[in-house]
Design a protein around this motif. Sequence first.
Motif, PDB file in Angstrom:
ATOM      1  N   GLU A  52       0.819  -1.217   0.000  1.00 26.41           N
ATOM      2  CA  GLU A  52       0.000   0.000   0.000  1.00 26.41           C
ATOM      3  C   GLU A  52       0.851   1.264   0.000  1.00 26.41           C
ATOM      4  OE1 GLU A  52      -1.526   1.104   3.870  1.00 26.41           O
ATOM      5  OE2 GLU A  52      -1.325  -0.989   4.446  1.00 26.41           O
ATOM      6  N   ILE A  54       4.854   3.291   0.304  1.00 24.63           N
ATOM      7  CA  ILE A  54       6.146   3.199   0.976  1.00 24.63           C
ATOM      8  C   ILE A  54       5.989   3.621   2.423  1.00 24.63           C
ATOM      9  CG2 ILE A  54       8.443   4.159   1.003  1.00 24.63           C
ATOM     10  CD1 ILE A  54       8.119   4.316  -2.068  1.00 24.63           C
ATOM     11  N   ASP A  55       6.433   2.737   3.311  1.00 29.94           N
ATOM     12  CA  ASP A  55       6.300   2.961   4.741  1.00 29.94           C
ATOM     13  C   ASP A  55       7.394   3.925   5.212  1.00 29.94           C
ATOM     14  OD1 ASP A  55       5.972   2.813   7.378  1.00 29.94           O
ATOM     15  OD2 ASP A  55       6.249   0.654   7.580  1.00 29.94           O
ATOM     16  N   PRO A  56       7.057   5.100   5.733  1.00 26.92           N
ATOM     17  CA  PRO A  56       8.111   6.057   6.091  1.00 26.92           C
ATOM     18  C   PRO A  56       8.861   5.711   7.385  1.00 26.92           C
ATOM     19  CG  PRO A  56       5.977   6.997   6.532  1.00 26.92           C
ATOM     20  CD  PRO A  56       5.721   5.694   5.870  1.00 26.92           C
TER      21      PRO A  56
ATOM     22  N   LEU B 122       3.297   0.567   8.106  1.00 24.29           N
ATOM     23  CA  LEU B 122       2.601   1.658   8.771  1.00 24.29           C
ATOM     24  C   LEU B 122       2.272   2.793   7.810  1.00 24.29           C
ATOM     25  CD1 LEU B 122       4.769   1.687  11.964  1.00 24.29           C
ATOM     26  CD2 LEU B 122       2.393   1.027  11.796  1.00 24.29           C
ATOM     27  N   ALA B 123       2.428   2.547   6.506  1.00 23.36           N
ATOM     28  CA  ALA B 123       2.245   3.630   5.535  1.00 23.36           C
ATOM     29  C   ALA B 123       0.861   4.252   5.665  1.00 23.36           C
ATOM     30  CB  ALA B 123       2.465   3.097   4.121  1.00 23.36           C
ATOM     31  N   GLY B 124      -0.160   3.397   5.748  1.00 21.63           N
ATOM     32  CA  GLY B 124      -1.528   3.911   5.812  1.00 21.63           C
ATOM     33  C   GLY B 124      -1.763   4.746   7.058  1.00 21.63           C
ATOM     34  N   VAL B 126       0.409   6.352   8.914  1.00 22.32           N
ATOM     35  CA  VAL B 126       1.121   7.630   8.876  1.00 22.32           C
ATOM     36  C   VAL B 126       0.380   8.616   7.988  1.00 22.32           C
ATOM     37  CG1 VAL B 126       3.235   8.753   8.142  1.00 22.32           C
ATOM     38  CG2 VAL B 126       3.346   6.632   9.402  1.00 22.32           C
ATOM     39  N   VAL B 142       7.279  11.894  10.702  1.00 21.66           N
ATOM     40  CA  VAL B 142       7.660  10.804  11.606  1.00 21.66           C
ATOM     41  C   VAL B 142       8.892  11.199  12.406  1.00 21.66           C
ATOM     42  CG1 VAL B 142       8.379   8.403  11.711  1.00 21.66           C
ATOM     43  CG2 VAL B 142       6.678   9.093  10.078  1.00 21.66           C
TER      44      VAL B 142
END
Lengths: 94, 312, 99, 115
Positions: A52, A54-56, B122-124, B126, B142
């Motif tokens: 879903e 790119i995870d920051p 954790l993209a969603g 954030v 973040v």
Amino acid sequence: MSQFYAVLAALLCGMALIGLFQTEDLLRRILALNVLASAVFLLLVTVARSAEGIDPVPHVMVLTGIVVAVSTTAAALALVIRANEARRRHEDEP
Amino acid sequence: MSVLAWGFDMLLAAGLLWLAWQALFTQRRFSAVVNFMAFYLLMALVWVRLDAPDIALAEAAIGAGVTGALLLTALGRLPAGTSVGADPRRWQRPLQHLAMAGAGMGVIWLAWSAYHLPRPGLAGEVTATLDATGVSHAVTAVLLNLRAFDTLLEIVIMLAAVVLVWSLGPPLGPPLRAFAPATALPGLPALSHLLHPFFVLVPVYLLWRGTHAPGGAFPAGAVMGAGGVLLLLTEARPWEYLRHHRLLLHVLLAAGMALFLVVALGGMLLTGTFFAFPLFLAPTLIMAVEIATALSIALMLMAFYLYGEPGQ
Amino acid sequence: MTTFLYAAGAILLLANAGVGAWRILRGPTSADRMLAAEMITTSAIAVLLLLSIVSGQSALVDVALLFALLAAVAMANFVTRTWTLLRDDKDAREEARHD
Amino acid sequence: MTEALHWLGYAFVAAGILFFLAGSLGLLRFPDVFTRLHALTKADNLGLGLICLGLALQASGPAEAVKYLLIWLLMLVASGIGATLIASTALACGLAPRQADRPPSTSTSQRPTEQ
């Protein structure tokens, strides 16, 4: 593509560990630690690419990690230089 | 197109493996360090390929700039031929191999478990809370709001490293003598004169960009620190000046951490939670913390570069 | 077509940087190695500029800008701090000439 | 007009890549440090400059174009001044430039002389 870079990270990790344990030169050990850190960062960033987007959060962990790595490198280099000077002084005085 | 991307990735991986191999196992120390600097250059390209421009910026500034400068200076201080270190004894050999094998297994296990993490990260979450953080770039949000505690601890680690380096005594012993006399190197002061406007301009630009795009305090601080290193190299005497202002120097070194703590405690007073900012204050506070952090990081990198406390 | 051409150019430049790695391996003096590192920096800047068009990320131009800014620091460091004499050894100059 | 500028940009980028290739040929074949400095400082920076110019011609706005040209300018300063620094240090260190009528000086090249 993620898998490809994960394999690359594992290879770099193994290479850095072998270098770290094999060498007797302290400067080379610092280099090996830095390569190891880069490999771990690479693994983290490949994990961050999810379905879903790119995870920051791993990106931020890597950013802080880079700064911590440069701090450790500087401290270790200072210690190596001091050790070298102490040894030289020791050898100069009979 | 995908063939081209594949070719690019393969070339990049081959180059990285070659440079790492050379950096770790070549005979000459200088060659190892140069290979290592080139390794960081290629790492920046890898971050670009993995859609992490923030990390690419930080790696370009810290890895290629500051780490390279630190290593090159240390290299000049170490004698060329001999290696500093302990010889492993014969009875240590099996232990060494055991440690290597154990570490290898650990790495494989780590890679395996990392690969099987639940992929939707954790993209969603954030993205959902981004509006409440006061900045519009997820990484900055973040870094300085959602997980600000990590960043605070990281600054503390850096400060601890400065304390360690300074506790070793004054900057290093006999001065190095360049081969060419100073009159034969008119380029050095020119370099400093020509580039310093950019060493001020680029960090400001990066700080400004950090609120809405890749950029922010780390690359900005690192670029400023590299500019400071250039000042030290060209002997434009900033450190001589600071020697008379030791208090100011100490205050500036701790400024990032101090402001961070003040903001965190203030947030606790206002909202009842450590590190929670009220939304209307958040952009201002984040900008202030970023500026202080960037200044502190720049000075700390300069302090590392001297390998000792000045003015002792 | 722009993407295709520029991606091909980026690959060509990256392969071209391999020459720099070869020169680092061969030497013979440390100045040669440092020059090769600078050549790799220049190639990396060009690759980044082309990639920024290919992938449409304008932040890559900033990365290239940082590389260009910091190349000078490494060079000045090498000349004043690395390729130097630590003490007045007779052989040091001869030694430094070789590596 | 913009179409023509785009094509001009492609031509510049292609020429820049050619100059890069020429520079690395110099890095491969030239006999000593001083000649290799020529290959890098001139050919590679001209290559980078042509690529920057080509991309600036295709840029969407003046700010982007200025950034490309700024990169070229910084690299020119860095490598131009870096070249003089390295050349004078190498000379002071005792590396003599190779000359045609003399045998090659010590340790500038490990390759056999090619006449």
